[in-house]
Design a protein around this motif. Structure first.
Motif, PDB file in Angstrom:
ATOM      1  N   GLU A 154       0.817  -1.220   0.000  1.00  0.00           N
ATOM      2  CA  GLU A 154       0.000   0.000   0.000  1.00  0.00           C
ATOM      3  C   GLU A 154       0.850   1.269   0.000  1.00  0.00           C
ATOM      4  O   GLU A 154       0.320   2.379   0.109  1.00  0.00           O
ATOM      5  CB  GLU A 154      -0.928  -0.009   1.215  1.00  0.00           C
ATOM      6  CG  GLU A 154      -1.931  -1.172   1.187  1.00  0.00           C
ATOM      7  CD  GLU A 154      -2.837  -1.168   2.401  1.00  0.00           C
ATOM      8  OE1 GLU A 154      -2.602  -0.340   3.317  1.00  0.00           O
ATOM      9  OE2 GLU A 154      -3.774  -1.982   2.440  1.00  0.00           O
ATOM     10  N   GLY A 155       2.165   1.100  -0.115  1.00  0.00           N
ATOM     11  CA  GLY A 155       3.048   2.255  -0.177  1.00  0.00           C
ATOM     12  C   GLY A 155       3.497   2.789   1.174  1.00  0.00           C
ATOM     13  O   GLY A 155       4.138   3.838   1.240  1.00  0.00           O
ATOM     14  N   ASN A 156       3.188   2.079   2.254  1.00  0.00           N
ATOM     15  CA  ASN A 156       3.632   2.502   3.585  1.00  0.00           C
ATOM     16  C   ASN A 156       5.086   2.082   3.805  1.00  0.00           C
ATOM     17  O   ASN A 156       5.466   0.955   3.482  1.00  0.00           O
ATOM     18  CB  ASN A 156       2.747   1.882   4.670  1.00  0.00           C
ATOM     19  CG  ASN A 156       1.296   2.305   4.530  1.00  0.00           C
ATOM     20  OD1 ASN A 156       1.005   3.491   4.456  1.00  0.00           O
ATOM     21  ND2 ASN A 156       0.390   1.337   4.475  1.00  0.00           N
ATOM     22  N   GLU A 157       5.894   2.982   4.376  1.00  0.00           N
ATOM     23  CA  GLU A 157       7.307   2.715   4.566  1.00  0.00           C
ATOM     24  C   GLU A 157       7.608   2.257   5.989  1.00  0.00           C
ATOM     25  O   GLU A 157       6.898   2.586   6.932  1.00  0.00           O
ATOM     26  CB  GLU A 157       8.131   3.975   4.274  1.00  0.00           C
ATOM     27  CG  GLU A 157       8.151   4.373   2.814  1.00  0.00           C
ATOM     28  CD  GLU A 157       9.012   5.593   2.564  1.00  0.00           C
ATOM     29  OE1 GLU A 157       9.568   5.705   1.465  1.00  0.00           O
ATOM     30  OE2 GLU A 157       9.107   6.439   3.481  1.00  0.00           O
ATOM     31  N   LEU A 158       8.699   1.493   6.109  1.00  0.00           N
ATOM     32  CA  LEU A 158       9.206   1.077   7.414  1.00  0.00           C
ATOM     33  C   LEU A 158      10.715   1.268   7.406  1.00  0.00           C
ATOM     34  O   LEU A 158      11.406   0.789   6.503  1.00  0.00           O
ATOM     35  CB  LEU A 158       8.872  -0.390   7.690  1.00  0.00           C
ATOM     36  CG  LEU A 158       9.462  -0.973   8.987  1.00  0.00           C
ATOM     37  CD1 LEU A 158       8.856  -0.277  10.205  1.00  0.00           C
ATOM     38  CD2 LEU A 158       9.233  -2.472   9.069  1.00  0.00           C
TER      39      LEU A 158
END
Length: 211
Positions: free
Chosen positions: A62-66
């Motif tokens: 979903e395009g969320n970064e970590l």
């Protein structure tokens, strides 16, 4: 470049290897926020950091970064070697956390030098070990630490990395890197401010007492 190599890697590499690096390496300066590697990009070179810092990020569907870990002075990212085998594309994103000076080494040299120079082989092995430990620490913090504990760890790491008590980040920036929502981060930061541990300003956080 010879002087920079000697100062930063002279205690690690043989003179012959330093000479080879100086002949084929490309000295590069990047500014804070510049992107060095994108997910899906083929890797052609690996960095040797002279100064500054680079953050390594992972992204979900979903395009969320970590945030996985940071590379600092004297580091490299040996994971680039595994991505290069079979010409696989990068699964990480690399962004300059600070203004950074680095030397880019053609990826083909990594394996060649591993069979030629013992110091290089040890350097790459240590890099694998360090990056693996840092990713395990990230996984542990997600799995076993409360969000407020994770935030404190994040702030301490940023303080140590920049050697500054001022963090130039928005609440949304922190939320992206910690893979959570801005609302959660804002609430926890406000709690830390009420406890007198930080001072929240516009697009900046003053770190007062994180012990």
């Amino acid at each position: 470049m010879n002087e920079l190599l000697s100062l930063n890697y002279g205690h690690i590499f043989e003179p012959e290897l330093l000479k080879e690096i100086s002949e084929i390496g490309i000295l590069k300066e990047v500014k804070e926020g510049d992107k060095l590697m994108e997910i899906g990009q083929y890797i052609t070179a690996m960095p040797l950091l002279i100064s500054g810092a680079i953050k390594i990020l992972r992204e979900d569907s979903e395009g969320n970064e970590l945030l996985l870990y940071f590379l600092e002075k004297g580091d490299t990212c040996a994971l680039t070697l595994s991505f290069n085998r079979g010409q696989r594309k990068s699964e990480i994103r690399a962004i300059a956390e600070l203004n950074t000076i680095l030397i880019m080494i053609p990826i083909q040299k990594m394996e060649e030098w591993s069979s030629t120079y013992k110091s290089w082989r040890n350097f790459i092995f240590d890099s694998y070990q360090n990056r693996l430990q840092e990713m395990l620490d990230t996984l542990d913090s997600i799995a076993f630490m409360r969000m407020d504990e994770r935030l404190l760890k994040y702030l301490r790491d940023k303080q140590k990395l920049s050697n500054s008590n001022e963090l130039q980040s928005t609440h949304q920036d922190i939320a992206y890197e910690m893979h959570t929502s801005r609302v959660v981060i804002s609430r926890l930061l406000k709690k830390l401010e009420l406890e007198g541990r930080i001072n929240i300003q516009r697009n900046k956080i003053e770190l007062l007492n994180l012990n």
